[in-house]
Scaffold this motif. Structure first.
Motif, short mmCIF file in Angstrom:
data_model
loop_
_atom_site.label_atom_id
_atom_site.label_comp_id
_atom_site.label_asym_id
_atom_site.label_seq_id
_atom_site.Cartn_x
_atom_site.Cartn_y
_atom_site.Cartn_z
N ALA A 165 0.83 -1.21 0.00
CA ALA A 165 0.00 0.00 0.00
C ALA A 165 0.87 1.26 0.00
O ALA A 165 0.54 2.25 -0.68
CB ALA A 165 -0.92 0.00 1.21
N ILE A 166 1.97 1.24 0.75
CA ILE A 166 2.88 2.39 0.77
C ILE A 166 3.51 2.61 -0.60
O ILE A 166 3.57 3.74 -1.11
CB ILE A 166 3.97 2.18 1.84
N LEU A 167 3.96 1.52 -1.22
CA LEU A 167 4.55 1.62 -2.56
C LEU A 167 3.51 2.11 -3.56
O LEU A 167 3.80 2.94 -4.43
CB LEU A 167 5.10 0.27 -2.99
N LEU A 168 2.28 1.62 -3.41
CA LEU A 168 1.19 2.06 -4.29
C LEU A 168 0.90 3.54 -4.10
O LEU A 168 0.64 4.26 -5.07
CB LEU A 168 -0.06 1.23 -3.99
N ALA A 169 0.98 4.02 -2.87
CA ALA A 169 0.74 5.43 -2.59
C ALA A 169 1.80 6.31 -3.26
O ALA A 169 1.49 7.35 -3.84
CB ALA A 169 0.73 5.67 -1.08
N VAL A 170 3.06 5.88 -3.18
CA VAL A 170 4.14 6.63 -3.82
C VAL A 170 3.95 6.63 -5.33
O VAL A 170 4.10 7.66 -6.01
CB VAL A 170 5.51 6.02 -3.45
N PHE A 227 -3.73 -2.28 9.40
CA PHE A 227 -2.46 -2.85 9.84
C PHE A 227 -1.96 -2.17 11.11
O PHE A 227 -1.39 -2.81 11.99
CB PHE A 227 -1.42 -2.73 8.74
N GLY A 228 -2.19 -0.86 11.21
CA GLY A 228 -1.81 -0.15 12.43
C GLY A 228 -2.50 -0.70 13.66
O GLY A 228 -1.88 -0.89 14.71
N VAL A 229 -3.78 -1.00 13.53
CA VAL A 229 -4.53 -1.59 14.64
C VAL A 229 -3.98 -2.98 14.97
O VAL A 229 -3.85 -3.36 16.13
CB VAL A 229 -6.03 -1.67 14.30
N LEU A 230 -3.63 -3.73 13.93
CA LEU A 230 -3.10 -5.08 14.14
C LEU A 230 -1.75 -5.05 14.84
O LEU A 230 -1.46 -5.90 15.70
CB LEU A 230 -2.98 -5.79 12.79
N VAL A 231 -0.91 -4.07 14.51
CA VAL A 231 0.37 -3.92 15.20
C VAL A 231 0.15 -3.65 16.69
O VAL A 231 0.81 -4.24 17.55
CB VAL A 231 1.18 -2.76 14.58
N LEU A 232 -0.80 -2.78 16.98
CA LEU A 232 -1.13 -2.52 18.38
C LEU A 232 -1.68 -3.76 19.07
O LEU A 232 -1.40 -4.02 20.24
CB LEU A 232 -2.15 -1.38 18.48
N ARG A 234 -6.56 5.76 -3.18
CA ARG A 234 -6.26 6.32 -1.86
C ARG A 234 -7.14 5.74 -0.76
O ARG A 234 -6.69 5.58 0.38
CB ARG A 234 -6.40 7.84 -1.92
N ILE A 235 -8.39 5.45 -1.09
CA ILE A 235 -9.28 4.86 -0.07
C ILE A 235 -8.73 3.51 0.38
O ILE A 235 -8.64 3.22 1.57
CB ILE A 235 -10.72 4.70 -0.62
N ALA A 236 -8.35 2.68 -0.59
CA ALA A 236 -7.80 1.36 -0.26
C ALA A 236 -6.52 1.49 0.55
O ALA A 236 -6.29 0.74 1.51
CB ALA A 236 -7.56 0.58 -1.54
N ILE A 237 -5.67 2.42 0.17
CA ILE A 237 -4.39 2.62 0.87
C ILE A 237 -4.63 3.01 2.33
O ILE A 237 -4.03 2.45 3.25
CB ILE A 237 -3.56 3.69 0.15
N ARG A 238 -5.53 3.96 2.54
CA ARG A 238 -5.80 4.43 3.91
C ARG A 238 -6.38 3.33 4.78
O ARG A 238 -5.97 3.15 5.93
CB ARG A 238 -6.74 5.63 3.86
N TRP A 239 -7.33 2.59 4.25
CA TRP A 239 -7.94 1.52 5.03
C TRP A 239 -6.93 0.41 5.33
O TRP A 239 -6.92 -0.16 6.43
CB TRP A 239 -9.16 0.95 4.31
N GLY A 258 -12.27 -6.28 6.76
CA GLY A 258 -13.53 -6.79 6.23
C GLY A 258 -14.33 -5.71 5.52
O GLY A 258 -14.88 -5.93 4.42
N ILE A 259 -14.39 -4.53 6.11
CA ILE A 259 -15.10 -3.40 5.49
C ILE A 259 -14.42 -3.01 4.18
O ILE A 259 -15.08 -2.70 3.18
CB ILE A 259 -15.16 -2.20 6.46
N LEU A 260 -13.09 -3.01 4.17
CA LEU A 260 -12.36 -2.66 2.96
C LEU A 260 -12.68 -3.63 1.83
O LEU A 260 -12.95 -3.21 0.69
CB LEU A 260 -10.85 -2.65 3.23
N LEU A 261 -12.67 -4.92 2.12
CA LEU A 261 -12.98 -5.91 1.09
C LEU A 261 -14.43 -5.79 0.63
O LEU A 261 -14.72 -5.95 -0.57
CB LEU A 261 -12.69 -7.32 1.61
#
Length: 270
Positions: free
Chosen positions: A148-153, A249-254, A239-244, A225-228
């Motif tokens: 997603a980061i590479l896609l954003a760039v 993943f941020g929540v999963l890291v936490l 951008r929507i897909a990237i943000r979600w 699940g919401i993203l899919l």
């Protein structure tokens, strides 16, 4: 001594391969650079050395030693394994520019800060299966996050009409998005199995020491699940897909490493 030497060599190979990938991407089109086969061979050797270190540090007679830095190292190893396997069938090896240095860092940290937290259970194989599925889900979604980061760039450079440079060395935007959602689907499936195995195999998944991990994991599952669903129902992309993806993943890291860090390193509890 053997573990330190093997771990150090694995870290060096991870870093060397990541550097090769970075140089190859920056100089896309040149022929005097390491090919994909060479890159994957280096990753394979690094994985083998890293795995040997994990075999001596994690596998113990009375259970699995999954202290914070051991668990982090195992995650780094699993990410490298999945990167290698995915790269055999998809053009995703460039994700190693970020993921391989991460794997190298996890090896070094586990060697410098040896930790001990033996995970035992009466039904040991069930617990180990749950842990393996959970870590696989985390690793797959880590691949998706870097994608997603590479896609954003890539998206940003195209919007600013700068199509040259490293963009010549990666697949088109549509292909990159397709790969992203393939990774998310695989990771979401694994995360679903991880949650189900937790409810089935763990005595009390909402026990005090697990409640934060469980709630945050369910929250991350909901985000993906919401993203899919949004992708299938409304064609979410860009951008929507990237943000979600990054939010999930941020929540999963936490969920895993955030709570584990606080419990083990801050509160000194298992």
């Amino acid at each position: 001594m053997y573990s330190a030497a093997s771990g150090g060599l694995a870290a060096c190979l991870y870093l060397l391969t990541g550097a090769f990938l970075g140089i190859r991407l920056a100089r896309a089109g040149q022929t005097n650079l390491p090919g994909k086969a060479t890159i994957l061979a280096l990753i394979l050797v690094a994985i083998a050395l890293h795995g040997a270190v994990l075999g001596t540090s994690i596998v113990q007679p009375d259970g699995m030693n999954l202290g914070f830095f051991n668990a982090l190292s195992f995650t780094g190893w699993l990410i490298a394994v999945l990167l290698l396997l995915c790269s055999l069938v998809r053009p995703v090896e460039n994700l190693g520019i970020v993921l391989l240095p991460f794997a190298a860092t996890t090896v070094v940290l586990a060697l410098i800060f040896p930790s001990s937290r033996i995970v035992t259970d009466a039904a040991r194989w069930r617990l180990e299966l749950h842990i393996l599925i959970s870590m696989t889900a985390y690793a797959l979604l880590a691949l998706a996050a870097v994608q997603a980061i590479l896609l954003a760039v890539q998206d940003r450079r195209l919007r600013r009409r700068h199509p040259g440079g490293f963009l010549r060395g990666i697949p088109p935007l549509v292909t990159m998005e397709t790969l992203l959602f393939q990774m998310i689907t695989a990771g979401f499936t694994a995360l679903t199995l991880a949650l189900l195995s937790g409810f089935l195999f763990l005595d009390d998944i909402f026990a005090q020491h697990l409640v934060h991990k469980t709630v945050l994991s369910i929250a991350a599952w909901g985000v993906f699940g919401i993203l899919l669903w949004g992708r299938a129902r409304f064609g979410w992309r860009g951008r929507i897909a990237i943000r979600w993806t990054l939010a999930g993943f941020g929540v999963l890291v936490l969920a895993y490493f955030g709570s584990k860090l606080v419990l083990e390193l801050v509160l000194q509890r298992g």
